[in-house]
Structure formats: structure tokens, C-alpha cells
Write a protein that holds these residues in place. Structure first.
Motif, PDB file in Angstrom:
ATOM      1  N   GLY A  75     -43.957 -39.513   4.882  1.00  9.28           N
ATOM      2  CA  GLY A  75     -43.204 -38.947   3.772  1.00  9.28           C
ATOM      3  C   GLY A  75     -42.337 -37.770   4.173  1.00  9.28           C
ATOM      4  N   THR A  76     -42.400 -37.406   5.457  1.00  8.17           N
ATOM      5  CA  THR A  76     -41.557 -36.300   5.935  1.00  8.17           C
ATOM      6  C   THR A  76     -40.575 -36.841   6.962  1.00  8.17           C
ATOM      7  OG1 THR A  76     -43.059 -35.718   7.749  1.00  8.17           O
ATOM      8  CG2 THR A  76     -43.431 -34.633   5.602  1.00  8.17           C
ATOM      9  N   MET A  77     -39.564 -36.018   7.225  1.00  7.79           N
ATOM     10  CA  MET A  77     -38.564 -36.374   8.229  1.00  7.79           C
ATOM     11  C   MET A  77     -38.344 -35.181   9.141  1.00  7.79           C
ATOM     12  SD  MET A  77     -35.780 -38.502   6.057  1.00  7.79           S
ATOM     13  CE  MET A  77     -35.802 -40.223   6.453  1.00  7.79           C
ATOM     14  N   SER A  78     -37.917 -35.475  10.342  1.00 11.22           N
ATOM     15  CA  SER A  78     -37.564 -34.424  11.307  1.00 11.22           C
ATOM     16  C   SER A  78     -36.060 -34.474  11.504  1.00 11.22           C
ATOM     17  CB  SER A  78     -38.249 -34.660  12.651  1.00 11.22           C
ATOM     18  OG  SER A  78     -39.644 -34.611  12.499  1.00 11.22           O
ATOM     19  N   GLY A  79     -35.500 -33.330  11.903  1.00 10.36           N
ATOM     20  CA  GLY A  79     -34.069 -33.324  12.122  1.00 10.36           C
ATOM     21  C   GLY A  79     -33.529 -31.948  12.436  1.00 10.36           C
ATOM     22  N   TYR A  80     -32.294 -31.730  12.064  1.00 10.27           N
ATOM     23  CA  TYR A  80     -31.553 -30.515  12.411  1.00 10.27           C
ATOM     24  C   TYR A  80     -30.952 -29.894  11.143  1.00 10.27           C
ATOM     25  CZ  TYR A  80     -31.887 -32.617  17.000  1.00 10.27           C
ATOM     26  OH  TYR A  80     -32.364 -33.181  18.164  1.00 10.27           O
ATOM     27  N   TYR A  81     -30.694 -28.591  11.244  1.00 14.21           N
ATOM     28  CA  TYR A  81     -30.055 -27.888  10.133  1.00 14.21           C
ATOM     29  C   TYR A  81     -28.588 -27.645  10.432  1.00 14.21           C
ATOM     30  CZ  TYR A  81     -34.510 -27.106   7.890  1.00 14.21           C
ATOM     31  OH  TYR A  81     -35.716 -27.300   7.264  1.00 14.21           O
ATOM     32  N   TYR A  82     -27.807 -27.833   9.380  1.00 18.51           N
ATOM     33  CA  TYR A  82     -26.376 -27.493   9.385  1.00 18.51           C
ATOM     34  C   TYR A  82     -26.158 -26.572   8.180  1.00 18.51           C
ATOM     35  CZ  TYR A  82     -25.256 -31.058  12.888  1.00 18.51           C
ATOM     36  OH  TYR A  82     -25.166 -31.792  14.042  1.00 18.51           O
ATOM     37  N   ASN A  83     -24.986 -26.038   8.070  1.00 14.68           N
ATOM     38  CA  ASN A  83     -24.686 -25.154   6.946  1.00 14.68           C
ATOM     39  C   ASN A  83     -23.298 -25.470   6.403  1.00 14.68           C
ATOM     40  OD1 ASN A  83     -22.545 -23.152   8.028  1.00 14.68           O
ATOM     41  ND2 ASN A  83     -24.079 -23.294   9.671  1.00 14.68           N
ATOM     42  N   ALA A  84     -23.072 -25.046   5.185  1.00 11.59           N
ATOM     43  CA  ALA A  84     -21.747 -25.205   4.572  1.00 11.59           C
ATOM     44  C   ALA A  84     -21.572 -24.088   3.543  1.00 11.59           C
ATOM     45  CB  ALA A  84     -21.616 -26.564   3.899  1.00 11.59           C
ATOM     46  N   THR A  85     -20.333 -23.684   3.346  1.00  8.91           N
ATOM     47  CA  THR A  85     -19.992 -22.700   2.322  1.00  8.91           C
ATOM     48  C   THR A  85     -18.842 -23.266   1.497  1.00  8.91           C
ATOM     49  OG1 THR A  85     -20.658 -20.872   3.759  1.00  8.91           O
ATOM     50  CG2 THR A  85     -19.246 -20.330   1.866  1.00  8.91           C
ATOM     51  N   MET A  86     -19.046 -23.321   0.204  1.00  6.72           N
ATOM     52  CA  MET A  86     -18.034 -23.869  -0.700  1.00  6.72           C
ATOM     53  C   MET A  86     -17.403 -22.747  -1.499  1.00  6.72           C
ATOM     54  SD  MET A  86     -16.262 -26.155  -1.963  1.00  6.72           S
ATOM     55  CE  MET A  86     -16.214 -27.679  -2.809  1.00  6.72           C
ATOM     56  N   ASN A  87     -16.073 -22.699  -1.516  1.00  4.87           N
ATOM     57  CA  ASN A  87     -15.325 -21.794  -2.382  1.00  4.87           C
ATOM     58  C   ASN A  87     -14.885 -22.619  -3.588  1.00  4.87           C
ATOM     59  OD1 ASN A  87     -13.186 -20.416  -3.691  1.00  4.87           O
ATOM     60  ND2 ASN A  87     -12.794 -19.226  -1.840  1.00  4.87           N
ATOM     61  N   TRP A  88     -15.486 -22.344  -4.736  1.00  3.86           N
ATOM     62  CA  TRP A  88     -15.223 -23.147  -5.929  1.00  3.86           C
ATOM     63  C   TRP A  88     -13.833 -22.902  -6.496  1.00  3.86           C
ATOM     64  CZ3 TRP A  88     -18.335 -26.951  -5.845  1.00  3.86           C
ATOM     65  CH2 TRP A  88     -19.655 -26.807  -5.449  1.00  3.86           C
ATOM     66  N   ASP A  89     -13.273 -21.722  -6.263  1.00  7.29           N
ATOM     67  CA  ASP A  89     -11.928 -21.431  -6.782  1.00  7.29           C
ATOM     68  C   ASP A  89     -10.862 -22.262  -6.085  1.00  7.29           C
ATOM     69  OD1 ASP A  89     -12.790 -19.608  -8.669  1.00  7.29           O
ATOM     70  OD2 ASP A  89     -12.509 -17.874  -7.346  1.00  7.29           O
ATOM     71  N   THR A  90     -11.028 -22.429  -4.765  1.00  4.15           N
ATOM     72  CA  THR A  90     -10.014 -23.170  -4.003  1.00  4.15           C
ATOM     73  C   THR A  90     -10.426 -24.611  -3.741  1.00  4.15           C
ATOM     74  OG1 THR A  90     -10.957 -22.531  -1.863  1.00  4.15           O
ATOM     75  CG2 THR A  90      -9.278 -21.054  -2.824  1.00  4.15           C
ATOM     76  N   SER A  91     -11.683 -24.956  -4.041  1.00  2.12           N
ATOM     77  CA  SER A  91     -12.241 -26.287  -3.766  1.00  2.12           C
ATOM     78  C   SER A  91     -12.215 -26.613  -2.282  1.00  2.12           C
ATOM     79  CB  SER A  91     -11.498 -27.372  -4.565  1.00  2.12           C
ATOM     80  OG  SER A  91     -11.661 -27.158  -5.939  1.00  2.12           O
ATOM     81  N   GLU A  92     -12.348 -25.596  -1.461  1.00  2.00           N
ATOM     82  CA  GLU A  92     -12.385 -25.778   0.000  1.00  2.00           C
ATOM     83  C   GLU A  92     -13.758 -25.361   0.513  1.00  2.00           C
ATOM     84  OE1 GLU A  92      -9.170 -23.384   1.422  1.00  2.00           O
ATOM     85  OE2 GLU A  92      -7.647 -24.801   0.765  1.00  2.00           O
ATOM     86  N   PHE A  93     -14.199 -26.039   1.580  1.00  2.73           N
ATOM     87  CA  PHE A  93     -15.480 -25.674   2.167  1.00  2.73           C
ATOM     88  C   PHE A  93     -15.376 -25.680   3.680  1.00  2.73           C
ATOM     89  CE2 PHE A  93     -15.587 -30.251   1.455  1.00  2.73           C
ATOM     90  CZ  PHE A  93     -16.073 -30.777   2.649  1.00  2.73           C
ATOM     91  N   THR A  94     -16.283 -24.908   4.259  1.00  5.58           N
ATOM     92  CA  THR A  94     -16.429 -24.886   5.721  1.00  5.58           C
ATOM     93  C   THR A  94     -17.852 -25.333   6.015  1.00  5.58           C
ATOM     94  OG1 THR A  94     -17.112 -22.556   5.684  1.00  5.58           O
ATOM     95  CG2 THR A  94     -14.771 -23.009   6.036  1.00  5.58           C
ATOM     96  N   TYR A  95     -18.066 -25.864   7.211  1.00  2.80           N
ATOM     97  CA  TYR A  95     -19.406 -26.323   7.560  1.00  2.80           C
ATOM     98  C   TYR A  95     -19.544 -26.253   9.065  1.00  2.80           C
ATOM     99  CZ  TYR A  95     -16.817 -30.675   8.355  1.00  2.80           C
ATOM    100  OH  TYR A  95     -15.901 -31.588   8.781  1.00  2.80           O
ATOM    101  N   GLY A  96     -20.817 -26.219   9.503  1.00  2.03           N
ATOM    102  CA  GLY A  96     -21.067 -26.133  10.930  1.00  2.03           C
ATOM    103  C   GLY A  96     -22.516 -26.396  11.272  1.00  2.03           C
ATOM    104  N   PHE A  97     -22.832 -26.337  12.553  1.00  2.00           N
ATOM    105  CA  PHE A  97     -24.172 -26.609  13.073  1.00  2.00           C
ATOM    106  C   PHE A  97     -25.006 -25.358  12.981  1.00  2.00           C
ATOM    107  CE2 PHE A  97     -26.970 -27.203  16.913  1.00  2.00           C
ATOM    108  CZ  PHE A  97     -27.708 -28.233  16.375  1.00  2.00           C
ATOM    109  N   GLY A  98     -26.267 -25.526  12.609  1.00  2.00           N
ATOM    110  CA  GLY A  98     -27.194 -24.393  12.567  1.00  2.00           C
ATOM    111  C   GLY A  98     -27.502 -23.937  11.142  1.00  2.00           C
ATOM    112  N   GLN A  99     -28.486 -23.060  11.084  1.00  2.63           N
ATOM    113  CA  GLN A  99     -28.923 -22.496   9.802  1.00  2.63           C
ATOM    114  C   GLN A  99     -27.800 -21.632   9.202  1.00  2.63           C
ATOM    115  OE1 GLN A  99     -31.904 -22.603   8.100  1.00  2.63           O
ATOM    116  NE2 GLN A  99     -33.302 -23.553   9.562  1.00  2.63           N
ATOM    117  N   PRO A 100     -27.753 -21.527   7.876  1.00  2.00           N
ATOM    118  CA  PRO A 100     -26.749 -20.648   7.255  1.00  2.00           C
ATOM    119  C   PRO A 100     -27.034 -19.180   7.553  1.00  2.00           C
ATOM    120  CG  PRO A 100     -28.002 -21.821   5.551  1.00  2.00           C
ATOM    121  CD  PRO A 100     -28.523 -22.237   6.894  1.00  2.00           C
TER     122      PRO A 100
END
Length: 179
Positions: free
Chosen positions: A154-179
Motif C-alpha cells: 500500500g506504499t510506494m517509494s520514489g523521489y521528491y520534486y517541487n513546484a511553485t504556482m503563481n495564481w495571478d499569472t497562471s505560471e509555475f516553476t518546478y524542479g527536482f528535490g524537496q521544496p
């Protein structure tokens, strides 16, 4: 010498009004009083009716204005609720876009040997109490989990990525690793 009073002159007796004339005058006075009283009563009644009609019209206008204001407020609430629902739907769609972009990046990383593959599933959730439902937030930071192994419990293993969304511009950035 004082002349002697003339015995032939009689003192004038007060004039009596005949009962017929007295009744006529009483009837005339009663008629005038009745007409005057009736005129006053009718005038008072007309003024009272006009006052009541004006008060009723003012109360009706006030009630209609209140009803119109309440209807306008309800329509504005409905419009705002519809706009909020639409914004929440747009934000949910944006999270799906973020997850798709992170998945594409993770698949490239797996192909390049940066992480172990295959990429099974990607989920992104707001961090630090963030929420896509809180429409006052202008940006939301996401922690994305890229699962590459099902642990069969019932569990999974894997990696963490992060993303940040700007709701005003509807643009986001994302990358590898914890936020």
C-alpha cells in the motif's frame, strides 16, 4: 311745569317671534351646522385616506426597494460563488498540469540516469498549510512525489520534486528535490 303723562300712550311690548319663524330659523341653523359638519367630516376623511394611501405607497416602495436590494445581493453572491467555483476548477486543472510537467521531467531524469525508473505515478500537494481552495493565496508551493516502486504493502517509494504556482499569472516553476 311738567306736562302730565298722556294716558293714551302705551309702553311698547317686546316683539315676539312667531313659533313658525322660530322653527324655520332653527331648521336653517341646523342645516348649516349639518352641512358644515359634514363638509369638515368629508374633508377630514379625504385627508386621512390620502395620508394612509401615501403611507401605504411609501411602505410598498420601501419593501420593493428592500426586495430589489436583497435580490441584487443574492445575484451578486451567486455570481461570486460561480466565479469562485470556476477559479477552483482552474486551480485543480493547473495542479494536473504541474503533475504532468513534473512527470515529464522525472521521466527524462530516469532516462538520463538521474533517478531510477520507471515513473509510476506523480502527485503534488500544497505544503505549509497551503491550499488550492484558498482563493486569497496568490502563490502555492507544492511538494510532488514521483513514485518509481510499488512496495506491495500500500506504499510506494520514489523521489521528491517541487513546484511553485503563481495564481495571478497562471505560471509555475518546478524542479527536482524537496521544496
Amino acid at each position: 311745569n311738567i306736562p302730565a303723562p298722556d294716558s293714551t300712550v302705551q309702553a311698547a311690548a317686546p316683539r315676539r317671534v312667531k313659533p313658525k319663524h322660530l322653527r324655520l330659523w332653527a331648521a336653517v341653523i341646523a342645516a348649516v351646522l349639518l352641512l358644515g359638519g359634514g363638509t369638515v367630516a368629508i374633508t377630514t376623511k379625504i385627508q386621512s385616506d390620502q395620508h394612509q394611501a401615501a403611507a401605504a405607497a411609501a411602505a410598498k416602495a420601501k419593501a420593493e426597494a428592500k426586495a430589489d436590494a436583497e435580490a441584487a445581493a443574492a445575484a451578486e453572491r451567486e455570481r461570486q460563488e460561480a466565479a469562485d467555483r470556476s477559479e477552483r476548477e482552474n486551480r485543480a486543472a493547473a495542479v494536473s498540469e504541474i503533475e504532468a510537467s513534473v512527470k515529464t521531467m522525472a521521466q527524462k531524469h530516469a532516462k538520463d540516469g538521474v533517478i531510477d525508473g520507471p515513473v509510476i505515478k506523480v502527485t503534488c500537494d500544497p505544503v505549509d498549510g497551503g491550499s488550492t481552495d484558498d482563493l486569497t493565496q496568490k502563490t502555492t508551493v507544492f511538494q510532488c512525489f514521483v513514485a518509481n516502486k510499488d512496495n506491495k504493502d500500500g506504499t510506494m517509494s520514489g523521489y521528491y520534486y517541487n513546484a511553485t504556482m503563481n495564481w495571478d499569472t497562471s505560471e509555475f516553476t518546478y524542479g527536482f528535490g524537496q521544496p
